[in-house]
Design a protein around this motif. Structure first.
Motif, PDB file in Angstrom:
ATOM      1  N   GLY A  59     -35.013 -36.838  -1.626  1.00 44.64           N
ATOM      2  CA  GLY A  59     -34.217 -35.935  -2.424  1.00 44.64           C
ATOM      3  C   GLY A  59     -34.820 -34.548  -2.531  1.00 44.64           C
ATOM      4  N   ARG A  60     -35.906 -34.318  -1.810  1.00 44.35           N
ATOM      5  CA  ARG A  60     -36.561 -33.018  -1.787  1.00 44.35           C
ATOM      6  C   ARG A  60     -36.512 -32.450  -0.373  1.00 44.35           C
ATOM      7  NH1 ARG A  60     -40.696 -32.224  -5.701  1.00 44.35           N
ATOM      8  NH2 ARG A  60     -41.268 -30.350  -4.550  1.00 44.35           N
ATOM      9  N   THR A  61     -36.424 -31.154  -0.265  1.00 45.01           N
ATOM     10  CA  THR A  61     -36.444 -30.499   1.038  1.00 45.01           C
ATOM     11  C   THR A  61     -37.863 -30.475   1.587  1.00 45.01           C
ATOM     12  OG1 THR A  61     -34.618 -29.075   0.359  1.00 45.01           O
ATOM     13  CG2 THR A  61     -35.884 -28.388   2.292  1.00 45.01           C
ATOM     14  N   ARG A  62     -37.998 -30.814   2.840  1.00 40.23           N
ATOM     15  CA  ARG A  62     -39.254 -30.602   3.549  1.00 40.23           C
ATOM     16  C   ARG A  62     -39.021 -29.470   4.538  1.00 40.23           C
ATOM     17  NH1 ARG A  62     -42.315 -35.403   5.866  1.00 40.23           N
ATOM     18  NH2 ARG A  62     -44.051 -34.799   4.518  1.00 40.23           N
ATOM     19  N   SER A  63     -40.064 -28.689   4.793  1.00 42.81           N
ATOM     20  CA  SER A  63     -39.916 -27.530   5.655  1.00 42.81           C
ATOM     21  C   SER A  63     -41.093 -27.446   6.621  1.00 42.81           C
ATOM     22  CB  SER A  63     -39.813 -26.251   4.809  1.00 42.81           C
ATOM     23  OG  SER A  63     -39.502 -25.135   5.620  1.00 42.81           O
ATOM     24  N   PHE A  64     -40.954 -26.581   7.637  1.00 45.13           N
ATOM     25  CA  PHE A  64     -42.024 -26.402   8.624  1.00 45.13           C
ATOM     26  C   PHE A  64     -42.199 -24.922   8.916  1.00 45.13           C
ATOM     27  CE2 PHE A  64     -38.054 -27.106  10.935  1.00 45.13           C
ATOM     28  CZ  PHE A  64     -38.057 -26.115  11.910  1.00 45.13           C
ATOM     29  N   TRP A  65     -43.302 -24.590   9.563  1.00 45.98           N
ATOM     30  CA  TRP A  65     -43.618 -23.209   9.922  1.00 45.98           C
ATOM     31  C   TRP A  65     -44.056 -23.195  11.377  1.00 45.98           C
ATOM     32  CZ3 TRP A  65     -48.641 -20.322   8.062  1.00 45.98           C
ATOM     33  CH2 TRP A  65     -48.647 -19.012   8.553  1.00 45.98           C
ATOM     34  N   LEU A  66     -43.295 -22.497  12.218  1.00 46.11           N
ATOM     35  CA  LEU A  66     -43.679 -22.284  13.602  1.00 46.11           C
ATOM     36  C   LEU A  66     -44.372 -20.927  13.701  1.00 46.11           C
ATOM     37  CD1 LEU A  66     -40.437 -23.500  15.446  1.00 46.11           C
ATOM     38  CD2 LEU A  66     -42.395 -24.846  14.669  1.00 46.11           C
ATOM     39  N   HIS A  67     -45.698 -20.934  13.705  1.00 48.49           N
ATOM     40  CA  HIS A  67     -46.451 -19.684  13.832  1.00 48.49           C
ATOM     41  C   HIS A  67     -46.963 -19.602  15.264  1.00 48.49           C
ATOM     42  CE1 HIS A  67     -50.032 -17.031  13.588  1.00 48.49           C
ATOM     43  NE2 HIS A  67     -49.202 -16.334  12.852  1.00 48.49           N
ATOM     44  N   MET A  68     -46.136 -19.034  16.147  1.00 49.90           N
ATOM     45  CA  MET A  68     -46.457 -19.097  17.567  1.00 49.90           C
ATOM     46  C   MET A  68     -46.490 -17.730  18.240  1.00 49.90           C
ATOM     47  SD  MET A  68     -44.450 -22.642  18.480  1.00 49.90           S
ATOM     48  CE  MET A  68     -42.838 -21.899  18.373  1.00 49.90           C
ATOM     49  N   ASN A  69     -46.561 -16.678  17.448  1.00 50.52           N
ATOM     50  CA  ASN A  69     -46.659 -15.334  18.019  1.00 50.52           C
ATOM     51  C   ASN A  69     -48.058 -14.758  17.922  1.00 50.52           C
ATOM     52  OD1 ASN A  69     -44.070 -15.292  18.791  1.00 50.52           O
ATOM     53  ND2 ASN A  69     -43.397 -13.638  17.468  1.00 50.52           N
ATOM     54  N   SER A  70     -48.979 -15.556  17.406  1.00 49.64           N
ATOM     55  CA  SER A  70     -50.368 -15.123  17.261  1.00 49.64           C
ATOM     56  C   SER A  70     -50.518 -13.894  16.379  1.00 49.64           C
ATOM     57  CB  SER A  70     -51.002 -14.851  18.638  1.00 49.64           C
ATOM     58  OG  SER A  70     -51.130 -16.038  19.367  1.00 49.64           O
ATOM     59  N   THR A  71     -49.595 -13.675  15.472  1.00 48.65           N
ATOM     60  CA  THR A  71     -49.720 -12.551  14.565  1.00 48.65           C
ATOM     61  C   THR A  71     -50.792 -12.844  13.523  1.00 48.65           C
ATOM     62  OG1 THR A  71     -47.914 -13.518  13.297  1.00 48.65           O
ATOM     63  CG2 THR A  71     -47.346 -11.750  14.829  1.00 48.65           C
ATOM     64  N   PRO A  72     -51.434 -11.794  12.998  1.00 48.26           N
ATOM     65  CA  PRO A  72     -52.501 -12.013  12.009  1.00 48.26           C
ATOM     66  C   PRO A  72     -51.961 -12.684  10.753  1.00 48.26           C
ATOM     67  CG  PRO A  72     -52.537  -9.755  12.858  1.00 48.26           C
ATOM     68  CD  PRO A  72     -51.264 -10.374  13.342  1.00 48.26           C
ATOM     69  N   VAL A  73     -52.780 -13.536  10.170  1.00 47.93           N
ATOM     70  CA  VAL A  73     -52.434 -14.198   8.919  1.00 47.93           C
ATOM     71  C   VAL A  73     -53.618 -14.104   7.968  1.00 47.93           C
ATOM     72  CG1 VAL A  73     -50.733 -15.805   9.843  1.00 47.93           C
ATOM     73  CG2 VAL A  73     -53.136 -16.419   9.897  1.00 47.93           C
ATOM     74  N   THR A  74     -53.316 -13.998   6.691  1.00 51.13           N
ATOM     75  CA  THR A  74     -54.372 -13.939   5.691  1.00 51.13           C
ATOM     76  C   THR A  74     -54.681 -15.350   5.185  1.00 51.13           C
ATOM     77  OG1 THR A  74     -52.849 -13.711   3.827  1.00 51.13           O
ATOM     78  CG2 THR A  74     -53.516 -11.676   4.969  1.00 51.13           C
ATOM     79  N   ASP A  75     -55.842 -15.491   4.554  1.00 49.86           N
ATOM     80  CA  ASP A  75     -56.178 -16.778   3.955  1.00 49.86           C
ATOM     81  C   ASP A  75     -55.173 -17.156   2.877  1.00 49.86           C
ATOM     82  OD1 ASP A  75     -58.341 -16.907   5.627  1.00 49.86           O
ATOM     83  OD2 ASP A  75     -59.849 -16.472   4.095  1.00 49.86           O
ATOM     84  N   ALA A  76     -54.658 -16.153   2.172  1.00 50.63           N
ATOM     85  CA  ALA A  76     -53.665 -16.422   1.128  1.00 50.63           C
ATOM     86  C   ALA A  76     -52.377 -16.967   1.736  1.00 50.63           C
ATOM     87  CB  ALA A  76     -53.378 -15.160   0.327  1.00 50.63           C
ATOM     88  N   GLN A  77     -51.939 -16.389   2.856  1.00 48.80           N
ATOM     89  CA  GLN A  77     -50.742 -16.905   3.538  1.00 48.80           C
ATOM     90  C   GLN A  77     -50.948 -18.346   3.981  1.00 48.80           C
ATOM     91  OE1 GLN A  77     -50.418 -13.599   6.477  1.00 48.80           O
ATOM     92  NE2 GLN A  77     -48.212 -13.864   6.194  1.00 48.80           N
ATOM     93  N   LEU A  78     -52.094 -18.616   4.570  1.00 46.52           N
ATOM     94  CA  LEU A  78     -52.374 -19.964   5.056  1.00 46.52           C
ATOM     95  C   LEU A  78     -52.355 -20.977   3.924  1.00 46.52           C
ATOM     96  CD1 LEU A  78     -55.248 -19.160   7.573  1.00 46.52           C
ATOM     97  CD2 LEU A  78     -52.900 -19.803   8.142  1.00 46.52           C
ATOM     98  N   ALA A  79     -52.969 -20.617   2.796  1.00 46.60           N
ATOM     99  CA  ALA A  79     -53.015 -21.539   1.662  1.00 46.60           C
ATOM    100  C   ALA A  79     -51.627 -21.780   1.099  1.00 46.60           C
ATOM    101  CB  ALA A  79     -53.945 -20.986   0.588  1.00 46.60           C
ATOM    102  N   THR A  80     -50.840 -20.706   0.977  1.00 46.95           N
ATOM    103  CA  THR A  80     -49.482 -20.832   0.442  1.00 46.95           C
ATOM    104  C   THR A  80     -48.625 -21.734   1.328  1.00 46.95           C
ATOM    105  OG1 THR A  80     -49.519 -18.689  -0.665  1.00 46.95           O
ATOM    106  CG2 THR A  80     -47.360 -19.580  -0.095  1.00 46.95           C
ATOM    107  N   GLU A  81     -48.632 -21.462   2.625  1.00 46.78           N
ATOM    108  CA  GLU A  81     -47.750 -22.210   3.521  1.00 46.78           C
ATOM    109  C   GLU A  81     -48.238 -23.637   3.752  1.00 46.78           C
ATOM    110  OE1 GLU A  81     -44.947 -21.071   3.868  1.00 46.78           O
ATOM    111  OE2 GLU A  81     -45.389 -19.018   3.265  1.00 46.78           O
ATOM    112  N   ALA A  82     -49.535 -23.859   3.692  1.00 48.97           N
ATOM    113  CA  ALA A  82     -50.045 -25.224   3.824  1.00 48.97           C
ATOM    114  C   ALA A  82     -49.531 -26.105   2.699  1.00 48.97           C
ATOM    115  CB  ALA A  82     -51.569 -25.218   3.837  1.00 48.97           C
ATOM    116  N   LYS A  83     -49.378 -25.527   1.505  1.00 45.62           N
ATOM    117  CA  LYS A  83     -48.878 -26.288   0.360  1.00 45.62           C
ATOM    118  C   LYS A  83     -47.366 -26.480   0.418  1.00 45.62           C
ATOM    119  CE  LYS A  83     -52.633 -24.579  -2.557  1.00 45.62           C
ATOM    120  NZ  LYS A  83     -53.002 -23.624  -3.630  1.00 45.62           N
ATOM    121  N   ARG A  84     -46.673 -25.520   1.027  1.00 46.16           N
ATOM    122  CA  ARG A  84     -45.213 -25.582   1.072  1.00 46.16           C
ATOM    123  C   ARG A  84     -44.685 -26.408   2.235  1.00 46.16           C
ATOM    124  NH1 ARG A  84     -43.688 -19.226   0.190  1.00 46.16           N
ATOM    125  NH2 ARG A  84     -43.343 -19.315  -2.057  1.00 46.16           N
ATOM    126  N   ARG A  85     -45.311 -26.318   3.362  1.00 46.77           N
ATOM    127  CA  ARG A  85     -44.743 -26.865   4.597  1.00 46.77           C
ATOM    128  C   ARG A  85     -45.336 -28.235   4.910  1.00 46.77           C
ATOM    129  NH1 ARG A  85     -40.767 -22.767   5.146  1.00 46.77           N
ATOM    130  NH2 ARG A  85     -41.789 -20.974   4.176  1.00 46.77           N
TER     131      ARG A  85
END
Length: 431
Positions: A59-85
């Motif tokens: 009953g909950r949405t699950r989501s994914f992240w395709l990060h395949m352009n090798s663009t820079p990411v911050t530690d904050a982005q990684l932590a946020t998306e790891a918890k969401r996706r």
């Protein structure tokens, strides 16, 4: 999606499955949506607080992240998306990001991008293949030791992907290529700590990437599909033994009866890169190769305990395609499937926006979805109801009564919804 490029993110191409690259997305069974499966994503940064995903909560949405352009990411982005996706895909050369993702959420599953179908000449420099590749076989090594692995047309010419310079199509039915691809991918993926492999370009038409011209060895769609089934089946045990999950890009499988199940039999899951909404106004209705066939991809995989990733296409702020896709996702998800929208084809950099409805918990489903009118479908949950009108876009609204008072997406209390063709609604109720 034709994919991720070498060590520095180049502009990654888009993969044609059953469609020609760049073709207009379909609304009839004669047409096929374009395909892509690699780099880029112009999606705006999420604005809500991260929400950890609950495994197997249907009953909950699950989501994914395709990060395949090798663009820079911050530690904050990684932590946020790891918890969401629930699932994240990276390039082979981004293994250093895995510990940061796992530190934020040990349950997140991180996959590596690898193209099943091509080798890349741009990743061969001065006769030496890059150490980390977007493919399973290096161009230099194949050129030197196995020129027979390159697919050719009837005139003996090699196939370079149309629109994707430096992508050379390989013979997936060749057992030597199969073994080398699997061995190389498993070795590099396990060394980096990936949980699984995202296999791009599991193709269905024999003329994918070279419209109207099929390989001499595989002159029909059936022949090419047999080659892919051979590759997937012959390498399956190796990936299982290595503890690596496999998800393949099966875009436009809906245009080939039985193709989704035939390929996914040898996989842990499938990705549909063009799912239900192809842009803001081109939405797939119900017909022989339409809505129900794409929803069945999720249902079939859920029944077998397999993963499904679905990717609708639309612009930010477009509620109709968003809710049509999300409501349709809820018709079949059972806790393993995940959804993530995209605006611009092949934009696989920042994660897709986090939607308010992704935080809703509709509770346990009462059962499978059911028909409540012609091409109108409903699924009841302990804490909500989802309705989809899969009639063509230009058809009039259909009113559906729901069981008791619900809150709609805007927070209004309703006991019914009125939906025109190709639209959907996700409703909550007290439980």
């Amino acid at each position: 999606m034709a994919g991720v490029t070498g060590m520095a993110a180049l502009n990654a191409p888009s993969e044609p499955g059953a469609a020609e690259p760049g073709a207009s997305p379909p609304v009839t069974s004669e047409q096929a949506a374009p395909q892509s499966t690699s780099p880029q994503s112009t999606a705006p940064q999420p604005t809500t607080q991260p929400t950890a995903q609950v495994p197997a909560a249907s009953g909950r949405t699950r989501s994914f992240w395709l990060h395949m352009n090798s663009t820079p990411v911050t530690d904050a982005q990684l932590a946020t998306e790891a918890k969401r996706r629930a699932y994240i895909v990276l390039n082979a050369w981004e293994g250093a990001l895995i510990p940061k993702l796992k530190a934020a959420n040990p349950a997140v599953q991180v996959f590596v991008y690898k193209d099943l179908t091509s080798t890349r000449s741009y990743a061969c420099r001065d006769g030496v293949d890059d150490a980390q590749l977007p493919t399973g076989v290096g161009y230099c090594q194949a050129e030197r030791d196995h020129p027979d692995w390159f697919l050719r047309d009837r005139n003996g010419n090699r196939f370079e992907y149309s629109g994707y310079s430096g992508h050379w199509q390989m013979d997936v039915g060749n057992t030597g290529y199969q073994a080398a691809w699997a061995d190389n991918v498993i070795k590099s993926s396990t060394a980096s700590g990936f949980d699984g492999v995202f296999m791009d370009n599991a193709l269905f038409p024999c003329d994918a990437y070279h419209d109207g011209v099929c390989p001499a060895k595989y002159p029909t769609d059936a022949a090419l599909q047999d080659a892919y089934k051979s590759m997937l089946s012959n390498t399956r045990d190796e990936f299982v033994s290595a503890g690596l999950k496999t998800v393949a890009n099966l875009s436009n499988a809906r245009l080939h009866a039985g193709a989704w199940d035939a390929y996914s039999e040898y996989l842990d899951g499938g990705f549909d890169e063009w799912w239900l909404t192809f842009d803001d106004s081109n939405l797939l209705p119900e017909y022989a190769e339409g809505w129900s066939r794409q929803v069945a991809e999720i249902a079939s995989n859920e029944a077998k305990g397999k993963i499904t990733w679905v990717q609708p296409h639309y612009s930010a702020g477009q509620d109709r395609p968003y809710r049509y896709a999300l409501a349709s996702y809820f018709m079949a998800t059972g806790g393993l499937a995940a959804i993530s929208d995209i605006e611009q084809t092949d934009r696989y950099d920042d994660a897709s926006p986090w939607r308010a409805e992704y935080d809703w918990d509709l509770g346990t489903p009462a059962g499978p979805y059911r028909s409540v009118a012609k091409n109108v479908f409903q699924r009841d949950f302990a804490c909500g109801t989802v309705v989809v009108n899969a009639n063509p876009t230009d058809t009039g609204a259909v009113t559906v009564q729901v069981n008791g008072a619900h809150k709609d997406e805007r927070g209004a209390t309703v006991t019914s919804v009125s939906l025109p063709g190709t639209s959907g609604s996700i409703l909550r109720r007290t439980c």
